[in-house]
Write a protein that holds these residues in place. Structure first.
Motif, PDB file in Angstrom:
ATOM      1  N   GLU A  95      39.376  45.365  36.176  1.00  0.00           N
ATOM      2  CA  GLU A  95      39.469  43.913  36.034  1.00  0.00           C
ATOM      3  C   GLU A  95      38.085  43.370  35.684  1.00  0.00           C
ATOM      4  O   GLU A  95      37.104  43.724  36.332  1.00  0.00           O
ATOM      5  CB  GLU A  95      39.965  43.288  37.336  1.00  0.00           C
ATOM      6  CG  GLU A  95      40.261  41.824  37.208  1.00  0.00           C
ATOM      7  CD  GLU A  95      40.936  41.260  38.442  1.00  0.00           C
ATOM      8  OE1 GLU A  95      40.628  40.104  38.774  1.00  0.00           O
ATOM      9  OE2 GLU A  95      41.750  41.962  39.066  1.00  0.00           O
ATOM     10  N   PRO A  96      37.994  42.517  34.655  1.00  0.00           N
ATOM     11  CA  PRO A  96      36.690  41.947  34.294  1.00  0.00           C
ATOM     12  C   PRO A  96      36.062  41.229  35.489  1.00  0.00           C
ATOM     13  O   PRO A  96      36.716  40.444  36.164  1.00  0.00           O
ATOM     14  CB  PRO A  96      37.026  40.954  33.180  1.00  0.00           C
ATOM     15  CG  PRO A  96      38.335  41.428  32.634  1.00  0.00           C
ATOM     16  CD  PRO A  96      39.070  42.042  33.794  1.00  0.00           C
ATOM     17  N   GLY A  97      34.822  41.536  35.759  1.00  0.00           N
ATOM     18  CA  GLY A  97      34.110  40.889  36.854  1.00  0.00           C
ATOM     19  C   GLY A  97      34.316  41.547  38.205  1.00  0.00           C
ATOM     20  O   GLY A  97      33.645  41.206  39.166  1.00  0.00           O
ATOM     21  N   ASP A 101      38.842  46.407  41.199  1.00  0.00           N
ATOM     22  CA  ASP A 101      40.245  46.064  40.960  1.00  0.00           C
ATOM     23  C   ASP A 101      40.623  46.456  39.544  1.00  0.00           C
ATOM     24  O   ASP A 101      39.781  46.471  38.646  1.00  0.00           O
ATOM     25  CB  ASP A 101      40.493  44.569  41.156  1.00  0.00           C
ATOM     26  CG  ASP A 101      40.596  44.197  42.625  1.00  0.00           C
ATOM     27  OD1 ASP A 101      40.946  45.064  43.446  1.00  0.00           O
ATOM     28  OD2 ASP A 101      40.340  43.027  42.945  1.00  0.00           O
ATOM     29  N   HIS A 102      41.896  46.760  39.344  1.00  0.00           N
ATOM     30  CA  HIS A 102      42.362  47.204  38.037  1.00  0.00           C
ATOM     31  C   HIS A 102      43.552  46.375  37.582  1.00  0.00           C
ATOM     32  O   HIS A 102      44.287  45.817  38.397  1.00  0.00           O
ATOM     33  CB  HIS A 102      42.715  48.684  38.091  1.00  0.00           C
ATOM     34  CG  HIS A 102      41.505  49.524  38.334  1.00  0.00           C
ATOM     35  ND1 HIS A 102      40.948  49.668  39.577  1.00  0.00           N
ATOM     36  CD2 HIS A 102      40.718  50.208  37.491  1.00  0.00           C
ATOM     37  CE1 HIS A 102      39.872  50.422  39.493  1.00  0.00           C
ATOM     38  NE2 HIS A 102      39.706  50.768  38.235  1.00  0.00           N
ATOM     39  N   ILE A 103      43.737  46.318  36.283  1.00  0.00           N
ATOM     40  CA  ILE A 103      44.845  45.594  35.673  1.00  0.00           C
ATOM     41  C   ILE A 103      45.659  46.588  34.860  1.00  0.00           C
ATOM     42  O   ILE A 103      45.114  47.413  34.134  1.00  0.00           O
ATOM     43  CB  ILE A 103      44.339  44.467  34.748  1.00  0.00           C
ATOM     44  CG1 ILE A 103      43.602  43.418  35.571  1.00  0.00           C
ATOM     45  CG2 ILE A 103      45.484  43.838  33.972  1.00  0.00           C
ATOM     46  CD1 ILE A 103      42.975  42.331  34.733  1.00  0.00           C
TER      47      ILE A 103
END
Length: 121
Positions: A95-97, A101-103
């Motif tokens: 996840e950007p930033g 965390d992952h998307i």
């Protein structure tokens, strides 16, 4: 013709992935590319229209123990619906930033995901 091809693709994903019944329980096990089961489980799922569709509930394994599909819990009014999507039909990225965390991005829209058969696992 475009809808017929998409319909066949959805049917192929649903029927091919439903045969997987073993849920991955080891968080450090590779799940897709460089990502592990622990990084993918509970990750937000973004649909092809760039909207949140739900979250990854489980990573499914084939008979050889290789990850082949994920169970997505689709957010909706009333009871949530769980569907199976082949790993080939999703991408995973940090996840950007927030690299912890992952998307997971699906190739289908939320409506197309909702049209898949319920996962009864």
């Amino acid at each position: 013709m475009k809808f017929a091809v998409l319909g066949l693709a959805i049917a192929a994903v649903a029927t091919g992935a439903v045969a997987q019944t073993t849920i991955a329980h080891q968080e450090g096990q590779p799940a897709k590319g460089a990502f592990t089961v622990g990084q993918i489980e509970d990750a937000d799922v973004i649909d092809s229209a760039n909207r949140k569709a739900g979250e990854v509930e489980h990573v499914l394994l084939d008979a050889a123990g290789k990850p082949t599909a994920i169970v997505i819990e689709i957010d909706r009014m009333g009871p949530d619906k769980k569907v199976v999507v082949a790993l080939a039909d999703v991408t995973v990225a940090p996840e950007p930033g927030d690299p912890d965390d992952h998307i997971v991005r699906a190739k289908l829209t939320k409506a197309q995901l909702e049209a898949l058969p319920d996962w009864k696992g």
